[in-house]
Scaffold this active site. Sequence first.
Site, PDB file in Angstrom:
ATOM      1  N   PRO A 145       2.454  -2.653   2.833  1.00 34.67           N
ATOM      2  CA  PRO A 145       2.406  -4.029   2.852  1.00 34.67           C
ATOM      3  C   PRO A 145       1.040  -4.615   3.467  1.00 34.67           C
ATOM      4  CG  PRO A 145       3.657  -2.848   4.808  1.00 34.67           C
ATOM      5  CD  PRO A 145       2.808  -1.801   3.556  1.00 34.67           C
ATOM      6  N   CYS A 146       0.148  -4.491   2.431  1.00 36.54           N
ATOM      7  CA  CYS A 146      -1.284  -5.081   3.063  1.00 36.54           C
ATOM      8  C   CYS A 146      -1.047  -6.653   3.317  1.00 36.54           C
ATOM      9  CB  CYS A 146      -2.248  -4.807   1.839  1.00 36.54           C
ATOM     10  SG  CYS A 146      -1.647  -5.350   0.268  1.00 36.54           S
ATOM     11  N   HIS A 147      -0.142  -7.219   2.863  1.00 37.24           N
ATOM     12  CA  HIS A 147      -0.034  -8.574   3.280  1.00 37.24           C
ATOM     13  C   HIS A 147       0.271  -8.671   4.702  1.00 37.24           C
ATOM     14  CE1 HIS A 147       4.076  -7.190   2.096  1.00 37.24           C
ATOM     15  NE2 HIS A 147       4.544  -8.323   3.070  1.00 37.24           N
TER      16      HIS A 147
END
Length: 179
Positions: A145-147
């Site tokens: 989940p790089c967001h």
Amino acid sequence: MKKIKLPSNRIIIGSTETRFGWLSFTVTPKGLKECRFMFGTKKLAEEAIVSSLDIKEPLTDDPLSVPWSELFRSYFEGKIKSFDKVPVDSDGWSDFQKKVYNTVKSIPYGKTASYGAVASFLGNEKASRAVGNALKNNPVAPVIPCHRVISSDKDLCGFSASGGIELKLKMLELEKDNS
DNA sequence: AAAACTGCGGCAG
DNA sequence: CTGCCGCAGTTTT
């Protein structure tokens, strides 16, 4: 995610439509290899994922891809809040990338952390920039989940997937609404 | 081997 | 607010 039995060396290619556009992905026997989204059509999504593979005759509409498609649709509909059990094929990743991957994966649904915080957790608070550099190349959003990683002043910074910052914001809103 | 990049961060003006 | 520099890791010369 239930285990999928695979003939060895078989690569699954799949695509599905989500509220964030057409999504395409590849899966190796080791796990999810690549996932892209925000494409306008199924064709575009498949072309994009296939072009990164060096395969001559890709098999589309693979029956084995169906559970994966369902997994991604569920996430984008807010029905799934964790990809914890999803295997990821991290071949080719550097040690640093793997460490970042593991750390970012532990950020809870709906929460955020700064690049610096991730760097500190890895033992070097000055590596924030390197963290961003690693996340930029994240091939398996949103499983990693790089967001959820934002800058220390609460701005969103960048997002490499097509859709950019706007998409990052929408994904955070999706999680916020469902958490 | 060196230079040139980055999805950063902090601290000056 | 903007600009600038140091930073670590990756990519490109």
